[in-house]
Design a protein around this motif. Structure first.
Motif, PDB file in Angstrom:
ATOM      1  N   CYS A 155      50.475  38.149  44.644  1.00 47.28           N
ATOM      2  CA  CYS A 155      49.972  38.006  46.012  1.00 47.28           C
ATOM      3  C   CYS A 155      50.804  38.848  46.977  1.00 47.28           C
ATOM      4  CB  CYS A 155      50.005  36.529  46.420  1.00 47.28           C
ATOM      5  SG  CYS A 155      49.359  36.228  48.077  1.00 47.28           S
ATOM      6  N   CYS A 169      46.014  31.232  43.566  1.00 50.73           N
ATOM      7  CA  CYS A 169      47.224  31.621  44.274  1.00 50.73           C
ATOM      8  C   CYS A 169      47.542  30.551  45.314  1.00 50.73           C
ATOM      9  CB  CYS A 169      47.030  32.973  44.960  1.00 50.73           C
ATOM     10  SG  CYS A 169      48.440  33.479  45.978  1.00 50.73           S
ATOM     11  N   CYS A 174      47.913  32.168  49.138  1.00 52.06           N
ATOM     12  CA  CYS A 174      46.803  32.502  50.035  1.00 52.06           C
ATOM     13  C   CYS A 174      45.520  31.767  49.699  1.00 52.06           C
ATOM     14  CB  CYS A 174      46.553  34.008  50.018  1.00 52.06           C
ATOM     15  SG  CYS A 174      45.925  34.635  48.450  1.00 52.06           S
TER      16      CYS A 174
END
Length: 340
Positions: A215, A202, A205
């Motif tokens: 996310c 991701c 993050c």
């Protein structure tokens, strides 16, 4: 499944439900278990997993694959060395998504197993020349996880222009991108971490457990994925170094690359002396006497080219002589048999 187990604790059990059954270990057989968690929202195909991992793992003996639900899979091995081989080869992915593994016992409920780590080979880049040692790299990269002392090889720094350390990374936290360092003289710097065989991550993050679209941080703030704002990106990926392609080599000096040999007892024989000795035992020397002048001139040219050329020229001359002698014998026989 976890919610159902919690509900069972609140049930008022009947007398028959209270009657416990004691599971004997000998009923389970000699098996070695490996639990896996596939970090993807897609439905998993157990047959596709079996075909793919057979090619990747290349175990000596076969293994059983069981879909345990909730993207959890149980692998059953009959040979413990196969299970150890798979764990040693971490990190594993399926369809570019992380597959976290954990060895479990037969009495464990796989739905209660926590998958919170996986092992990476982390490359430590941009170290100063003075700090380019494996000991220093291990201390720096310990910020990213638990360093595996057994697998990190000492000879790696001799082959690459970076340090390479195997680390057990906590996948519940964002990946560590690097670390600030400072020298004894007070000079400050930044060391970059790059991850080999990095699966989908991701970029919002920095976690491996979900993609960008899943996310929660991204859904609250879509600006996190803009290229200029990204805190994580493809620069974290590193290609696995080729074992035979080195970026660092050691060049020996003239006094180091060979052992001196005592040549006092070896006679100094020149190429001309070798050729003269060959002429003494050459049975065809008289047959090619008419070409002696040309032969001597060739000898002088060959002598200047070195012993390898002499050997090849001598072999060619011998073959020509044999062919010429054979032709002369054939002509003589024809003349004797000719009826004029």
């Amino acid at each position: 499944m976890e919610k159902l187990s919690a509900m069972c604790g609140k049930f008022s059990l009947s007398e028959s439900e209270e009657n416990k059954f004691q599971v004997q270990d000998d009923l389970l057989g000699e098996e070695f278990l490996l639990a896996a968690r596939f970090f993807t929202v897609r439905a998993i195909n157990i047959e596709a997993i079996g075909r793919t991992l057979k090619l990747l793992w290349r175990t000596k003996k076969g293994f059983e694959v069981r879909d345990m639900g909730n993207h959890r899979v149980l692998f059953i091995f009959s040979d413990e060395t196969d299970l150890d081989w798979v764990l040693k080869g971490e990190l594993w992915t399926f369809d570019k998504h992380l597959v976290a593994l954990k060895r479990v016992e037969k009495t464990v409920n796989i739905q209660e197993v926590t998958f919170d780590s996986t092992r990476f080979w982390i490359q430590v880049h941009d170290l100063s020349i003075r700090s380019s040692s494996l000991i220093v790299a291990k201390k720096i990269v310990s910020l990213a996880g638990v360093v595996d002392e057994g697998e990190t090889k000492v000879e790696d720094p001799e082959n690459y222009n970076f340090m390479r350390v195997q680390v057990a990374v906590d996948i519940t936290k964002p990946l560590c991108r690097g670390r600030k360092i400072s020298t004894a003289s007070g000079k400050k710097g930044w060391v970059n971490f790059k991850y080999e065989r990095l699966p989908n991550i991701c970029y919002g993050c920095g976690r491996l457990t979900h993609s960008d679209r899943e996310c929660l941080a991204w859904t609250k703030n879509e600006d996190l994925l803009r290229m200029g704002v990204r805190q994580f990106g493809p620069w974290l990926r590193a290609s696995t170094p080729h074992p035979f392609k080195k970026s660092v080599i050691q060049v020996e000096g003239y006094e180091e690359d060979s052992i001196p040999v005592d040549t006092s007892d070896i006679p100094d024989v020149s190429v001309k002396d070798q050729r003269d000795k060959a002429r003494i035992i050459d049975p065809h020397e008289e047959e090619i006497g008419e070409h002696g002048g040309e032969r001597e001139e060739v000898d002088r040219e060959v002598e200047s080219l070195g012993p390898t050329v002499v050997q090849r020229t001598d072999l060619a001359a011998t073959e020509i002589t044999e062919v010429t002698s054979h032709n002369n014998e054939v002509i003589t026989e024809i003349n004797n048999n000719a009826d004029f």
